[in-house]
Design a protein around this motif. Structure first.
Motif, PDB file in Angstrom:
ATOM      1  N   ILE A   4     -50.688 -64.295  82.680  1.00  0.00           N
ATOM      2  CA  ILE A   4     -52.009 -64.388  82.068  1.00  0.00           C
ATOM      3  C   ILE A   4     -51.806 -64.549  80.567  1.00  0.00           C
ATOM      4  CG2 ILE A   4     -54.119 -63.102  81.553  1.00  0.00           C
ATOM      5  CD1 ILE A   4     -53.991 -61.938  84.319  1.00  0.00           C
ATOM      6  N   PRO A   5     -52.396 -65.576  79.946  1.00  0.00           N
ATOM      7  CA  PRO A   5     -52.132 -65.791  78.520  1.00  0.00           C
ATOM      8  C   PRO A   5     -52.704 -64.677  77.647  1.00  0.00           C
ATOM      9  CG  PRO A   5     -53.762 -67.360  79.347  1.00  0.00           C
ATOM     10  CD  PRO A   5     -53.250 -66.612  80.521  1.00  0.00           C
ATOM     11  N   LEU A   7     -53.847 -64.057  73.814  1.00  0.00           N
ATOM     12  CA  LEU A   7     -54.157 -64.772  72.578  1.00  0.00           C
ATOM     13  C   LEU A   7     -54.118 -63.810  71.406  1.00  0.00           C
ATOM     14  CD1 LEU A   7     -57.165 -66.902  73.857  1.00  0.00           C
ATOM     15  CD2 LEU A   7     -54.740 -67.422  73.933  1.00  0.00           C
ATOM     16  N   LYS A   8     -53.446 -64.229  70.345  1.00  0.00           N
ATOM     17  CA  LYS A   8     -53.345 -63.394  69.153  1.00  0.00           C
ATOM     18  C   LYS A   8     -54.362 -63.860  68.128  1.00  0.00           C
ATOM     19  CE  LYS A   8     -49.963 -62.121  65.598  1.00  0.00           C
ATOM     20  NZ  LYS A   8     -50.555 -62.836  64.454  1.00  0.00           N
ATOM     21  N   MET A   9     -55.181 -62.934  67.653  1.00  0.00           N
ATOM     22  CA  MET A   9     -56.123 -63.260  66.586  1.00  0.00           C
ATOM     23  C   MET A   9     -55.951 -62.199  65.526  1.00  0.00           C
ATOM     24  SD  MET A   9     -59.518 -64.348  68.659  1.00  0.00           S
ATOM     25  CE  MET A   9     -59.781 -62.664  69.171  1.00  0.00           C
ATOM     26  N   GLY A  10     -55.109 -62.480  64.539  1.00  0.00           N
ATOM     27  CA  GLY A  10     -54.802 -61.472  63.537  1.00  0.00           C
ATOM     28  C   GLY A  10     -54.135 -60.287  64.209  1.00  0.00           C
ATOM     29  N   LEU A  14     -56.159 -60.771  72.620  1.00  0.00           N
ATOM     30  CA  LEU A  14     -57.270 -60.998  73.550  1.00  0.00           C
ATOM     31  C   LEU A  14     -56.722 -61.509  74.875  1.00  0.00           C
ATOM     32  CD1 LEU A  14     -60.321 -61.313  74.152  1.00  0.00           C
ATOM     33  CD2 LEU A  14     -60.170 -63.592  73.156  1.00  0.00           C
ATOM     34  N   THR A  16     -58.127 -62.644  78.729  1.00  0.00           N
ATOM     35  CA  THR A  16     -59.263 -62.919  79.605  1.00  0.00           C
ATOM     36  C   THR A  16     -58.757 -62.915  81.037  1.00  0.00           C
ATOM     37  OG1 THR A  16     -59.982 -64.443  77.901  1.00  0.00           O
ATOM     38  CG2 THR A  16     -61.240 -64.432  79.919  1.00  0.00           C
ATOM     39  N   ILE A  17     -59.289 -62.017  81.846  1.00  0.00           N
ATOM     40  CA  ILE A  17     -58.849 -61.964  83.239  1.00  0.00           C
ATOM     41  C   ILE A  17     -59.805 -62.788  84.088  1.00  0.00           C
ATOM     42  CG2 ILE A  17     -58.461 -60.461  85.226  1.00  0.00           C
ATOM     43  CD1 ILE A  17     -57.522 -58.344  83.274  1.00  0.00           C
ATOM     44  N   ASP A  48     -61.143 -59.035  78.405  1.00  0.00           N
ATOM     45  CA  ASP A  48     -62.435 -59.552  78.859  1.00  0.00           C
ATOM     46  C   ASP A  48     -62.433 -59.666  80.382  1.00  0.00           C
ATOM     47  OD1 ASP A  48     -65.035 -61.101  78.412  1.00  0.00           O
ATOM     48  OD2 ASP A  48     -63.834 -62.498  79.586  1.00  0.00           O
ATOM     49  N   VAL A 106     -67.116 -59.613  73.232  1.00  0.00           N
ATOM     50  CA  VAL A 106     -65.934 -59.696  72.367  1.00  0.00           C
ATOM     51  C   VAL A 106     -66.255 -59.310  70.929  1.00  0.00           C
ATOM     52  CG1 VAL A 106     -64.224 -61.261  71.394  1.00  0.00           C
ATOM     53  CG2 VAL A 106     -64.791 -61.412  73.804  1.00  0.00           C
ATOM     54  N   GLU A 107     -67.395 -59.803  70.413  1.00  0.00           N
ATOM     55  CA  GLU A 107     -67.745 -59.496  69.024  1.00  0.00           C
ATOM     56  C   GLU A 107     -67.857 -57.993  68.797  1.00  0.00           C
ATOM     57  OE1 GLU A 107     -71.278 -61.847  68.955  1.00  0.00           O
ATOM     58  OE2 GLU A 107     -70.351 -63.354  67.680  1.00  0.00           O
ATOM     59  N   ILE A 110     -64.456 -56.336  68.874  1.00  0.00           N
ATOM     60  CA  ILE A 110     -63.720 -56.475  67.613  1.00  0.00           C
ATOM     61  C   ILE A 110     -64.289 -55.521  66.568  1.00  0.00           C
ATOM     62  CG2 ILE A 110     -63.229 -58.066  65.704  1.00  0.00           C
ATOM     63  CD1 ILE A 110     -63.042 -60.310  67.760  1.00  0.00           C
ATOM     64  N   VAL A 127     -59.313 -60.849  62.100  1.00  0.00           N
ATOM     65  CA  VAL A 127     -59.040 -61.613  63.310  1.00  0.00           C
ATOM     66  C   VAL A 127     -58.663 -63.052  62.993  1.00  0.00           C
ATOM     67  CG1 VAL A 127     -60.498 -60.213  64.766  1.00  0.00           C
ATOM     68  CG2 VAL A 127     -61.465 -62.196  63.627  1.00  0.00           C
TER      69      VAL A 127
ATOM     70  N   LYS B   8     -67.892 -65.717  72.950  1.00  0.00           N
ATOM     71  CA  LYS B   8     -68.490 -66.053  71.666  1.00  0.00           C
ATOM     72  C   LYS B   8     -67.894 -65.147  70.593  1.00  0.00           C
ATOM     73  CE  LYS B   8     -73.032 -66.140  69.438  1.00  0.00           C
ATOM     74  NZ  LYS B   8     -72.868 -65.024  68.502  1.00  0.00           N
ATOM     75  N   GLN B  18     -57.176 -71.041  82.809  1.00  0.00           N
ATOM     76  CA  GLN B  18     -56.028 -70.418  83.485  1.00  0.00           C
ATOM     77  C   GLN B  18     -55.860 -70.922  84.903  1.00  0.00           C
ATOM     78  OE1 GLN B  18     -56.442 -66.175  83.385  1.00  0.00           O
ATOM     79  NE2 GLN B  18     -56.941 -66.128  81.229  1.00  0.00           N
ATOM     80  N   SER B  50     -52.756 -72.721  77.021  1.00  0.00           N
ATOM     81  CA  SER B  50     -51.361 -72.247  77.041  1.00  0.00           C
ATOM     82  C   SER B  50     -50.912 -71.839  78.441  1.00  0.00           C
ATOM     83  CB  SER B  50     -51.184 -71.080  76.064  1.00  0.00           C
ATOM     84  OG  SER B  50     -52.036 -70.009  76.413  1.00  0.00           O
ATOM     85  N   ALA B  51     -51.865 -71.557  79.336  1.00  0.00           N
ATOM     86  CA  ALA B  51     -51.480 -71.162  80.697  1.00  0.00           C
ATOM     87  C   ALA B  51     -51.184 -72.369  81.580  1.00  0.00           C
ATOM     88  CB  ALA B  51     -52.590 -70.323  81.328  1.00  0.00           C
ATOM     89  N   VAL B 106     -54.521 -70.033  68.576  1.00  0.00           N
ATOM     90  CA  VAL B 106     -55.924 -69.718  68.312  1.00  0.00           C
ATOM     91  C   VAL B 106     -56.183 -69.506  66.826  1.00  0.00           C
ATOM     92  CG1 VAL B 106     -57.748 -68.027  68.725  1.00  0.00           C
ATOM     93  CG2 VAL B 106     -56.313 -68.765  70.600  1.00  0.00           C
ATOM     94  N   GLU B 107     -55.290 -68.764  66.162  1.00  0.00           N
ATOM     95  CA  GLU B 107     -55.503 -68.493  64.737  1.00  0.00           C
ATOM     96  C   GLU B 107     -55.590 -69.790  63.938  1.00  0.00           C
ATOM     97  OE1 GLU B 107     -52.084 -66.023  64.208  1.00  0.00           O
ATOM     98  OE2 GLU B 107     -53.310 -64.224  64.073  1.00  0.00           O
ATOM     99  N   VAL B 127     -65.750 -65.261  62.463  1.00  0.00           N
ATOM    100  CA  VAL B 127     -65.486 -65.037  63.878  1.00  0.00           C
ATOM    101  C   VAL B 127     -65.825 -63.614  64.301  1.00  0.00           C
ATOM    102  CG1 VAL B 127     -63.704 -66.783  64.029  1.00  0.00           C
ATOM    103  CG2 VAL B 127     -63.087 -64.452  63.462  1.00  0.00           C
ATOM    104  N   ARG B 128     -66.149 -62.752  63.344  1.00  0.00           N
ATOM    105  CA  ARG B 128     -66.352 -61.364  63.732  1.00  0.00           C
ATOM    106  C   ARG B 128     -67.803 -61.020  64.014  1.00  0.00           C
ATOM    107  NH1 ARG B 128     -63.101 -58.991  58.926  1.00  0.00           N
ATOM    108  NH2 ARG B 128     -64.156 -60.763  58.032  1.00  0.00           N
TER     109      ARG B 128
END
Lengths: 130, 130
Positions: A4-5, A7-10, A14, A16-17, A48, A106-107, A110, A127, B8, B18, B50-51, B106-107, B127-128
């Motif tokens: 499962i990927p 994702l890096k945001m800062g 993250l 997502t399943i 998520d 997600v918002e 974070i 992020v 979002k 995926q 990426s998956a 993503v970044e 994004v936050r």
């Protein structure tokens, strides 16, 4: 798909399943995630589950495990996007995910991580960039 | 699973692909994404692949379609996380995704969208929060 990927945001990771979790996939996710928390110096993990219509005790335990491991690596875990029906089922099953924090999306997830970091005096979470 | 979740993050929408795409899933994603761009007033769409170990002409066309529709709704589309082997295969297939922007992760994808928004004088992307 056997991974499962992540994702890096800062400083936030993250996940997502979207697919049905089975034993090997869950173990791979736990391993990948703990390695990535260290390599990315992540302070938070967002999982998520908005795509999941059913969360059974197996996934519940996996979420608990991930949260426990992340905590030991100094990262907060927040589960986001849980459907109302899933929340009802989890409570009926007696699985209230006590070790896991939740947020509506997600918002907000974070925001929750950022607020906790500010409270602990480490407020340079962003992020967008490192 | 008959829907791919769209996350979002402020004015950016994030989609992680995926699973194997089939016709109905691709159409559902295009519809959901265009509706969400409008409802969330999104300025950018990030599609993480990426998956995916294989990107065939069907997925290539889907990415092109999504980018074209997003553009008409005033949102940039950036494909992120493409594996080197996938890029090689796409070029060999003669599919160079000319209508799609790409970024390494993503970044960088978020940076790309933010830079383009700043250039167009609309720099309040965050994004936050909204």
């Amino acid at each position: 798909m056997d991974r499962i990927p992540i994702l890096k945001m800062g400083q936030v990771l993250l996940v997502t399943i979207q697919v049905d979790m089975h034993d090997r996939l869950a173990i791979a996710l736990e391993e990948d995630l703990s390695a990535k928390i260290v390599s990315a110096r992540a302070k938070g993990v967002l999982i998520d589950i908005s795509a999941l219509e059913i969360v059974d005790s197996f996934i519940g335990r996996m979420l608990d495990n991930i949260a426990a491991v992340s905590r030991m690596l100094d990262a907060d875990t927040v589960v986001v996007g849980m459907r109302p029906a899933v929340a009802i089922t989890l409570v009926e099953l007696g699985l209230s995910l006590t070790g896991v924090k939740t947020a509506l999306n997600v918002e907000r997830g974070i925001d929750l991580i950022q607020r906790r970091l500010r409270e602990s005096g480490d407020d340079n979470v962003d992020v967008r960039e490192e």
